[in-house]
Design a protein around this motif. Sequence first.
Motif, mmCIF file in Angstrom:
data_model
loop_
_atom_site.group_PDB
_atom_site.id
_atom_site.type_symbol
_atom_site.label_atom_id
_atom_site.label_comp_id
_atom_site.label_asym_id
_atom_site.label_seq_id
_atom_site.Cartn_x
_atom_site.Cartn_y
_atom_site.Cartn_z
ATOM 1 N N ALA A 158 0.816 -1.215 0.000
ATOM 2 C CA ALA A 158 0.000 0.000 0.000
ATOM 3 C C ALA A 158 0.847 1.261 0.000
ATOM 4 O O ALA A 158 0.351 2.345 -0.314
ATOM 5 N N ALA A 159 2.132 1.133 0.358
ATOM 6 C CA ALA A 159 2.999 2.310 0.406
ATOM 7 C C ALA A 159 3.178 2.955 -0.960
ATOM 8 O O ALA A 159 3.466 4.149 -1.055
ATOM 9 N N GLU A 160 2.989 2.171 -2.025
ATOM 10 C CA GLU A 160 3.114 2.751 -3.358
ATOM 11 C C GLU A 160 1.948 3.687 -3.652
ATOM 12 O O GLU A 160 2.125 4.746 -4.235
ATOM 13 N N GLU A 161 0.750 3.292 -3.221
ATOM 14 C CA GLU A 161 -0.417 4.145 -3.426
ATOM 15 C C GLU A 161 -0.498 5.241 -2.370
ATOM 16 O O GLU A 161 -0.936 6.357 -2.649
ATOM 17 N N PHE A 162 -0.071 4.904 -1.148
ATOM 18 C CA PHE A 162 -0.167 5.856 -0.042
ATOM 19 C C PHE A 162 1.205 6.063 0.609
ATOM 20 O O PHE A 162 1.462 5.552 1.709
ATOM 21 N N PRO A 163 2.092 6.827 -0.037
ATOM 22 C CA PRO A 163 3.395 7.121 0.580
ATOM 23 C C PRO A 163 3.256 7.887 1.882
ATOM 24 O O PRO A 163 4.203 7.936 2.676
ATOM 25 N N HIS A 164 2.076 8.460 2.115
ATOM 26 C CA HIS A 164 1.805 9.171 3.368
ATOM 27 C C HIS A 164 2.069 8.274 4.569
ATOM 28 O O HIS A 164 2.444 8.754 5.650
ATOM 29 N N LEU A 165 1.855 6.953 4.390
ATOM 30 C CA LEU A 165 2.062 6.010 5.486
ATOM 31 C C LEU A 165 3.508 6.030 5.974
ATOM 32 O O LEU A 165 3.775 5.813 7.151
ATOM 33 N N LEU A 166 4.429 6.286 5.058
ATOM 34 C CA LEU A 166 5.841 6.313 5.431
ATOM 35 C C LEU A 166 6.141 7.503 6.335
ATOM 36 O O LEU A 166 7.030 7.440 7.189
ATOM 37 N N PHE A 167 5.404 8.580 6.126
ATOM 38 C CA PHE A 167 5.698 9.844 6.799
ATOM 39 C C PHE A 167 4.899 10.043 8.075
ATOM 40 O O PHE A 167 5.228 10.891 8.898
ATOM 41 N N ALA A 168 3.850 9.252 8.254
ATOM 42 C CA ALA A 168 2.923 9.464 9.370
ATOM 43 C C ALA A 168 3.614 9.507 10.740
ATOM 44 O O ALA A 168 3.267 10.363 11.573
ATOM 45 N N PRO A 169 4.582 8.636 11.044
ATOM 46 C CA PRO A 169 5.225 8.713 12.366
ATOM 47 C C PRO A 169 5.954 10.035 12.617
ATOM 48 O O PRO A 169 6.062 10.471 13.768
ATOM 49 N N VAL A 170 6.441 10.674 11.564
ATOM 50 C CA VAL A 170 7.097 11.975 11.735
ATOM 51 C C VAL A 170 6.074 13.011 12.187
ATOM 52 O O VAL A 170 6.331 13.797 13.105
ATOM 53 N N ILE A 171 4.905 13.012 11.543
ATOM 54 C CA ILE A 171 3.848 13.947 11.920
ATOM 55 C C ILE A 171 3.397 13.687 13.344
ATOM 56 O O ILE A 171 3.142 14.618 14.125
ATOM 57 N N MET A 172 3.308 12.413 13.732
ATOM 58 C CA MET A 172 2.909 12.075 15.093
ATOM 59 C C MET A 172 3.922 12.617 16.096
ATOM 60 O O MET A 172 3.548 13.205 17.119
ATOM 61 N N ALA A 173 5.203 12.426 15.831
ATOM 62 C CA ALA A 173 6.233 12.914 16.743
ATOM 63 C C ALA A 173 6.208 14.436 16.831
ATOM 64 O O ALA A 173 6.371 15.015 17.916
ATOM 65 N N CYS A 174 5.979 15.082 15.698
ATOM 66 C CA CYS A 174 5.912 16.545 15.681
ATOM 67 C C CYS A 174 4.707 17.043 16.468
ATOM 68 O O CYS A 174 4.809 17.974 17.268
ATOM 69 N N THR A 175 3.552 16.400 16.270
ATOM 70 C CA THR A 175 2.342 16.780 16.983
ATOM 71 C C THR A 175 2.504 16.562 18.485
ATOM 72 O O THR A 175 2.080 17.387 19.305
ATOM 73 N N TRP A 176 3.124 15.448 18.859
ATOM 74 C CA TRP A 176 3.367 15.152 20.272
ATOM 75 C C TRP A 176 4.204 16.260 20.916
ATOM 76 O O TRP A 176 3.924 16.727 22.018
ATOM 77 N N ARG A 177 5.238 16.683 20.188
ATOM 78 C CA ARG A 177 6.117 17.733 20.712
ATOM 79 C C ARG A 177 5.362 19.053 20.831
ATOM 80 O O ARG A 177 5.561 19.804 21.797
#
Length: 220
Positions: A158-177
Motif C-alpha cells: 500500500a505504500a506505493e499508493e499511499f506514501p503518506h504512510l511512510l511519513f505518518a510517524p514523523v507527523i505524530m512525533a511533531c504533533t506530540w512535541r
Amino acid sequence: MAVAGQRRRRKEERPGEIVEAAFEEFARSGFAATKLDDVAARAGITKGTIYLYFPSKEDLFLATMQEMSRPSREHLAALTAAPQGSAMTILRTHFAFEYAQMVEDRRTREIIRMLLAEVSRFPDLVERWRAEVIGPEVEALRRVVRYGIERGEFRPSAAEEFPHLLFAPVIMACTWRLMFGDDHAIDGPAYLAGHLDLLERGLTGGSRPNPSLQKAGLSE
C-alpha cells in the motif's frame, strides 16, 4: 560603485528578511490576526515594500511556509533525482534528516501548528500548500518506493499508493512535541529507530535483525 553594490545586495536580501519577519508574526498571532503593518515594523520597512515582493498576505504566508520547509524539500529532491543503491538507505537518510528538521526544529513545528489552526478557516490557503509543497514530496516518496520495488528490494504494498504512510510517524512525533513540549518527551533516537524498523519490515516483508533498533537498545 561600492554603494550601488551594497544597495543591490540589500534589495536581493529583502524578500528573505520579510519572510523571516512574517514567520515570527504568523507564529505569534496566526494568519488571520497578523497585520502586514506588524510584519513591516519587525522587518524595518514600510508596508508598501512588502507588496513589491508579495501581492497579498496569503502569498506572503505561503512563501513563508515554503521557505521554512525548503531544506526538507531540497533534501528529498536531491536523494530522489537519480536514485542509486539501496532504496531503504535513501529512506533512512531522509527520515533521519526529517526528524532533525521537523521534530527538533521549532520553526518547522510551527508550520504544522499554523496549518492545523488555519485549515478550517482558510481552506484555499491550505489547498495551495498541499498542491505546491506536500504533493511533490508525496510523489518523491512514491518514486523511492517504486524504485525499491523495481530493483526487487521492496515488495508491492500500500505504500506505493499511499506514501503518506511512510511519513505518518514523523507527523505524530511533531504533533506530540507541539502538544506536550518537553514534559513527556519521546526518546528521539529510539523513536526514529523504531520508525525505520517498521518501514523496513513493512516494505521488504523481512524479519531480519535491525542494527539501528539494536543500537537504540530496543528488543527485537
